[in-house]
Design a protein around this motif. Structure first.
Motif, mmCIF file in Angstrom:
data_model
loop_
_atom_site.group_PDB
_atom_site.id
_atom_site.type_symbol
_atom_site.label_atom_id
_atom_site.label_comp_id
_atom_site.label_asym_id
_atom_site.label_seq_id
_atom_site.Cartn_x
_atom_site.Cartn_y
_atom_site.Cartn_z
ATOM 1 N N MET A 188 0.849 -1.196 0.000
ATOM 2 C CA MET A 188 0.000 0.000 0.000
ATOM 3 C C MET A 188 0.882 1.243 0.000
ATOM 4 O O MET A 188 1.856 1.320 0.738
ATOM 5 N N ALA A 189 0.524 2.207 -0.833
ATOM 6 C CA ALA A 189 1.343 3.419 -0.955
ATOM 7 C C ALA A 189 1.218 4.293 0.289
ATOM 8 O O ALA A 189 0.155 4.409 0.890
ATOM 9 N N SER A 190 2.330 4.905 0.656
ATOM 10 C CA SER A 190 2.360 5.845 1.771
ATOM 11 C C SER A 190 1.764 7.175 1.318
ATOM 12 O O SER A 190 1.722 7.503 0.139
ATOM 13 N N ASN A 191 1.285 7.965 2.278
ATOM 14 C CA ASN A 191 0.827 9.325 1.978
ATOM 15 C C ASN A 191 1.965 10.331 1.974
ATOM 16 O O ASN A 191 1.771 11.480 1.593
ATOM 17 N N THR A 192 3.131 9.901 2.426
ATOM 18 C CA THR A 192 4.292 10.788 2.483
ATOM 19 C C THR A 192 4.948 10.849 1.109
ATOM 20 O O THR A 192 5.195 9.808 0.495
ATOM 21 N N PRO A 193 5.242 12.046 0.596
ATOM 22 C CA PRO A 193 5.909 12.120 -0.706
ATOM 23 C C PRO A 193 7.289 11.483 -0.661
ATOM 24 O O PRO A 193 7.963 11.510 0.379
ATOM 25 N N VAL A 194 7.716 10.937 -1.780
ATOM 26 C CA VAL A 194 8.986 10.207 -1.871
ATOM 27 C C VAL A 194 9.829 10.807 -2.990
ATOM 28 O O VAL A 194 9.323 11.113 -4.073
ATOM 29 N N ALA A 195 11.116 10.958 -2.715
ATOM 30 C CA ALA A 195 12.070 11.439 -3.719
ATOM 31 C C ALA A 195 13.183 10.427 -3.903
ATOM 32 O O ALA A 195 13.690 9.867 -2.924
ATOM 33 N N LEU A 196 13.553 10.192 -5.148
ATOM 34 C CA LEU A 196 14.769 9.434 -5.488
ATOM 35 C C LEU A 196 15.795 10.443 -5.985
ATOM 36 O O LEU A 196 15.530 11.191 -6.932
ATOM 37 N N ILE A 197 16.949 10.476 -5.341
ATOM 38 C CA ILE A 197 18.037 11.354 -5.756
ATOM 39 C C ILE A 197 19.228 10.477 -6.087
ATOM 40 O O ILE A 197 19.731 9.744 -5.230
ATOM 41 N N THR A 198 19.670 10.526 -7.335
ATOM 42 C CA THR A 198 20.821 9.715 -7.717
ATOM 43 C C THR A 198 22.108 10.444 -7.334
ATOM 44 O O THR A 198 22.159 11.673 -7.289
ATOM 45 N N GLY A 199 23.128 9.656 -7.025
ATOM 46 C CA GLY A 199 24.403 10.232 -6.608
ATOM 47 C C GLY A 199 24.256 11.091 -5.365
ATOM 48 O O GLY A 199 24.821 12.175 -5.274
ATOM 49 N N ALA A 200 23.503 10.580 -4.384
ATOM 50 C CA ALA A 200 23.134 11.401 -3.221
ATOM 51 C C ALA A 200 23.981 11.134 -1.989
ATOM 52 O O ALA A 200 23.662 11.628 -0.909
ATOM 53 N N GLY A 201 25.062 10.380 -2.125
ATOM 54 C CA GLY A 201 25.863 10.062 -0.952
ATOM 55 C C GLY A 201 26.659 11.238 -0.422
ATOM 56 O O GLY A 201 26.972 11.289 0.777
ATOM 57 N N LYS A 202 27.003 12.189 -1.294
ATOM 58 C CA LYS A 202 27.836 13.310 -0.850
ATOM 59 C C LYS A 202 27.647 14.499 -1.784
ATOM 60 O O LYS A 202 26.863 14.447 -2.712
ATOM 61 N N ARG A 203 28.328 15.583 -1.470
ATOM 62 C CA ARG A 203 28.347 16.792 -2.265
ATOM 63 C C ARG A 203 26.934 17.307 -2.546
ATOM 64 O O ARG A 203 26.094 17.353 -1.644
ATOM 65 N N VAL A 204 26.644 17.692 -3.772
ATOM 66 C CA VAL A 204 25.356 18.299 -4.103
ATOM 67 C C VAL A 204 24.200 17.347 -3.795
ATOM 68 O O VAL A 204 23.167 17.758 -3.255
ATOM 69 N N GLY A 205 24.363 16.072 -4.130
ATOM 70 C CA GLY A 205 23.288 15.113 -3.903
ATOM 71 C C GLY A 205 22.899 15.000 -2.437
ATOM 72 O O GLY A 205 21.704 14.922 -2.106
ATOM 73 N N ALA A 206 23.874 14.989 -1.545
ATOM 74 C CA ALA A 206 23.580 14.907 -0.117
ATOM 75 C C ALA A 206 22.873 16.167 0.365
ATOM 76 O O ALA A 206 21.962 16.099 1.199
ATOM 77 N N ALA A 207 23.272 17.324 -0.159
ATOM 78 C CA ALA A 207 22.605 18.576 0.214
ATOM 79 C C ALA A 207 21.144 18.554 -0.228
ATOM 80 O O ALA A 207 20.246 18.997 0.502
ATOM 81 N N LEU A 208 20.889 18.039 -1.434
ATOM 82 C CA LEU A 208 19.515 17.910 -1.911
ATOM 83 C C LEU A 208 18.719 16.954 -1.029
ATOM 84 O O LEU A 208 17.550 17.220 -0.705
ATOM 85 N N ALA A 209 19.329 15.855 -0.642
ATOM 86 C CA ALA A 209 18.643 14.885 0.210
ATOM 87 C C ALA A 209 18.254 15.507 1.546
ATOM 88 O O ALA A 209 17.118 15.351 2.012
ATOM 89 N N ARG A 210 19.167 16.224 2.165
ATOM 90 C CA ARG A 210 18.858 16.863 3.452
ATOM 91 C C ARG A 210 17.734 17.887 3.296
ATOM 92 O O ARG A 210 16.841 17.989 4.153
ATOM 93 N N ALA A 211 17.763 18.644 2.214
ATOM 94 C CA ALA A 211 16.756 19.691 2.008
ATOM 95 C C ALA A 211 15.367 19.083 1.851
ATOM 96 O O ALA A 211 14.399 19.534 2.491
ATOM 97 N N PHE A 212 15.233 18.061 1.014
ATOM 98 C CA PHE A 212 13.906 17.499 0.785
ATOM 99 C C PHE A 212 13.438 16.653 1.961
ATOM 100 O O PHE A 212 12.230 16.568 2.223
ATOM 101 N N HIS A 213 14.366 16.064 2.696
ATOM 102 C CA HIS A 213 13.980 15.384 3.928
ATOM 103 C C HIS A 213 13.406 16.389 4.914
ATOM 104 O O HIS A 213 12.383 16.131 5.570
#
Length: 250
Positions: free
Chosen positions: A1-26
């Protein structure tokens, strides 16, 4: 069953720009699928950090984006996490010089695969669930998609293709999925480093006269996701004005 919480997939998110994007959307309330390849330790640490703030809100998936079967598996595994996707950020990228005379099949496969092929195939695979949730795609392009960087022909070609893909998919996936791109300028120096004279030469071309901050990229992505609901097929240069004049150097 799908969650009501929005979900984002960010590729290359372990560090640098990707990690910053992950923290922001979290911080914005998204659950995060953090993709990585070589940066598994960093990705796991980031997921642990985010899960401490909100339990079971971040998960790590590892995949080689140059491998067609692994790209397909990444899309399937992403949907298996929370059974929905609202945002795809194609951030993963390979960057290194390929002077004419040194271009070979391996470099082609690597640079075109990470910067063009994988974003296209991920977007294609995840378009149905993005459409179901009126989601969006953000592609990370580069100021050098429009103004070439000497010695980096393959990289510039791949990023130029990604920019055109952004515009083409915006037409194909409308009206239920918006597709936009961000073209960063001097935000972080390349991982392989840049000498001080090279850094100064780059900054001399930036009208605002400084290196950009990571949150200037993540805030632009937030704008495109949350506020710019009538924007699609657009490329926003976050470069301190550098693209206003012909680019020189790195």
């Amino acid at each position: 069953m799908a969650s009501n919480t929005p979900v984002a997939l960010i590729t290359g998110a372990g560090k640098r720009v990707g990690a910053a994007l992950a923290r922001a959307f979290h911080q914005d309330g998204f659950n995060l699928v953090i993709h990585c390849l070589h940066s598994r330790a960093e990705a796991d640490a980031l997921a642990e950090e985010l899960n401490q703030h909100r339990p079971d809100s971040a998960r790590v998936l590892q995949a080689d984006l140059n491998d067609l079967s692994q790209v397909a598996t990444l899309a399937q595994q992403t949907l298996a996490q929370w059974h929905r996707l609202d945002l795809l950020i194609n951030n993963a990228s390979r960057f290194y010089p390929t002077p004419v005379g040194d271009i070979d099949q391996a470099a082609w496969h690597d640079l075109v695969g990470s910067n063009m092929m994988a974003p296209l195939l991920l977007s294609q695979a995840l378009a149905p669930t993005l459409a179901e949730h009126k989601g969006s795609i953000i592609n990370m392009v580069d100021v050098h998609a429009r103004s070439p960087l000497k010695g980096h022909t393959l990289y510039c070609m791949a990023k130029a293709a990604l920019e055109m893909m952004t515009k083409s998919l915006a037409l194909e996936l409308a009206p239920r999925v918006r597709v936009n791109a961000i073209a960063p300028g001097a935000i972080l120096w390349p991982a392989q480093g840049e000498n001080e004279s090279g850094q100064q030469a780059v900054l001399a071309q930036v009208p605002l006269g400084r290196l950009g901050e990571l949150d200037e990229i993540s805030n632009t992505a937030r704008f495109l996701t949350h506020h710019a609901t009538y924007l699609t097929g657009q490329v926003i240069a976050v470069d301190g004005g550098r693209s206003l004049a012909p680019l020189q150097g790195a």
